[in-house]
Design an enzyme around this catalytic site. Sequence first.
Site, mmCIF file in Angstrom:
data_model
loop_
_atom_site.group_PDB
_atom_site.id
_atom_site.type_symbol
_atom_site.label_atom_id
_atom_site.label_comp_id
_atom_site.label_asym_id
_atom_site.label_seq_id
_atom_site.Cartn_x
_atom_site.Cartn_y
_atom_site.Cartn_z
ATOM 1 C CB CYS A 194 -0.920 0.001 1.212
ATOM 2 S SG CYS A 194 -2.208 -1.252 1.122
ATOM 3 C CB CYS A 208 -3.181 -28.946 -1.957
ATOM 4 S SG CYS A 208 -2.830 -27.543 -0.871
ATOM 5 C CB CYS A 266 12.818 8.042 -8.144
ATOM 6 S SG CYS A 266 13.818 6.959 -7.124
#
Lengths: 530, 105
Positions: A299, A378, A487
Site C-alpha cells: 500500500c 496441494c 525518484c
Amino acid sequence: MDSINGADAQVQRLRQHITATESQLRILKLQLQQAEQAAEAAEAARHLNGAYQGGLPADWRDEIFGVLHHDTPGSLAQDFGHNGEFGDAQIFARPTTEDVRQQRWPLASEEYKRYGRQMIMPEIGLHGQLRLKNAKVLIVGVGGLGCPAAAYLAGAGVGTLGLMDGDTVEVSNLHRQVAHSTARVGRLKVDSAVEYLRALNDSVNYRAHPSHLSPEKAIPIFEQYDLVLDCTDHPTSRYLISDACVLTGKPLVSASALKTEGQLIVLNSPPRLPGDVNGGPCYRCVFPKPPPAESVLSCGEGGILGPVVGVMGVLQALEAIKLLTAKPVPTGPGWSMDFTATKPSPPAEPTRPTMLMFSAYSTPQFRSVRLRSRRADCAVCSAQASITRQSLTSGSLDYVAFCGVTTPLNTLTPAARITATGFSRLPTDGSNILIDVRDETQYAICALRGSVNVPWTGNADTWLDQAIMSGGVAEHGDDGRDRYVVCRLGNDSQLAVKAAMDRIGDGRVKEIKGGFRAWREEVDPSWPDY
Amino acid sequence: MSSTIPLAVEFTGGLELLFSNQRKHQISVPSSDSKGAPSNVGYLVKWLCENLIKDPRKEMFVLDHSVRPGILVLINDADWELEGEDKYELQANDEIVFVSTLHGG
C-alpha cells in the site's frame, strides 16, 4: 470357653456389620452426590426452560445449554449452572432483581438491548447471538482490513477477539486504519485497537498478540480460536496463515486490497482433514505458486483508498458472522476438525468456493467468481501434503524464501551517484538537468522547479525514448550538460541512470542517492513526506 | 464459418497497466491456431503477448510460456482450472478475465 467363644463371635459379627454399614454409607454418599449434581443441572435446565416458557424446540435447548456451560466471558456462564463452580448458595443467598433476570434469560438485559437489532433477524436470532458470544476469532493484522473487521466483530458481540500485529501506529495509517487515532501514533497497533474496541464494547474478551506471526507460533495460537481473519499485507503471511488454518482445522476469511481494488476469499471452509476432498480449498489450492517478488506492491508503494480497504475489512467481518452463526454441522464438536476421526467426514452441503472482487471505479463494482475446490496435489490440504504441523512448528519452512525477496538496489558505481546534499550545492545556471522519474501524480504533488518529468516505465528502452523525446536526455550522448536523476526513494532512479549509461555511454548521468526522502532529510525539511 | 472469434478480455488487479492502462478490451482472435487446431485460452495468452500488450515487461504477464504465478484466469466468471485451463476452446463472446492477486491490507 463357650462364653469366651460366644463373645469372640459377637465381636466378629459386629465388626462385619460395621464394615458392611460403612460400605453402604459410602455408596449412599456417592448416590447423594450424584443426585445433588443431577438436581443442580435440572435446576439450571428448569430456569432455561422457564425462560422460553417451554416453547423452544428441543434441539435448540441442547445447543444453548452447551453454550451456557462454556467458559465465556461476561456474567452469563458463571451465573448459570456453571458446574457448581459458583455454588447455588452464593447465587441464591441474596438474589437481586438483576440476578433473577439473568437466571431467567440466557442473555443479560444489556445484551438484548445492545444486540437486539441483529437478533431480531432470522439469520441471527437468539441462537446466533449465543454462538457469537461463544466464538473466538483471531484477526491477524490490525491495519486497513483488521481495524474495520475488528470493530464490527466486537460490535456484534463475538465472545473472544484476538488481535495480532507487531507494528506501531503511524500517521500515514490513519486515513484508513479506523481503530487507531492521532493520539495513539507510536503505540502498538494491538494496544491502540484494544483501547478503541473496549470503548465500543467492553464485554468482549480481547487478547492482544503484540508480535508478527511466525511459523513456530502459528499453530499454538490458532488452536485457541475458532476462526481466523487474514488481514495482513504480504504473500509470506498469506501462505503461512492458510497453512496454519488447514493444520489446525480453522476456517479462514482472507481479504486484500490495493489502490482501488479488493479481493475476498473464504478458505478451508468447511475445515476438514488434509486429504478430505469435502473440505474447502486453501490458499495454496488457489495459488500454488507465489507471485514473483517484484510484482508484489504494498500500500505504501502502490497507494490505497481508505474506503476500498475498509469495504473489504467490513466484508470479512460479515463473512465471519455468517460462518459463526450458521448451525454447526452435525459431525464433530462445533467448529474444530476432529483429528482423531478415522472415517472420512460425510459430505455436507456442497461447498461453492468463490472469490469476491471489488473495483471502486468499475461497473459493476462487485463481481463474484467461482473457484476450484481442493487441489489433489496441494502441499498442505491434500492426501499427499508435505507441510505438516511438525514442519511448521519446527521452523523448517522458510516462507520468506518461498515467496522471494526484493533486495534494495545498489547497481551503480559511486561515480554515478551523488548525495542530496551534494546536488543541492551544484550551480543552478543551466549547466545541469534534473530528471524526475516519479509518475505524473507524484510529480504534481511536489517537484523541484526546472526539473523534467520522465516517469520510469519499468523498461530501459521505452524510458530512454521518453527521456529523449522530452529533452531530458540528449539524443546523441554528450551535449556538455550533466544529468541528475531523482525518484521517491532512490530505486527507480538507479535503473534510469543505468538505462541512460547503457545507451549513450554517458559518464555525465548521476543518480541522487535516497531520492526525495534523502532530499527532505538532508536539504529541505519542509519537503512533503507523503 | 467465421475465421475469428469475438471475445471480451479484461485485466484487473494492476494488470491493466501492462495493457495501455485499459481494463476492458473487445478483441477478435483467429478461430484456429497456426496448426489448424481450434483456438484455446493458451493460444489467447500468446496472442495477447504478441498483439495487445503494450508494456515491454511481458514477464509480468507470462513466465515459462504460461500466465505467471499470482494471476488468476477466469473464463466466464469461473477459475480456468474448472474449465480445462489453457486447453479450454474459445467460444464466441466468451469473457476472459485476468486478475492479478492483491496483497495489501
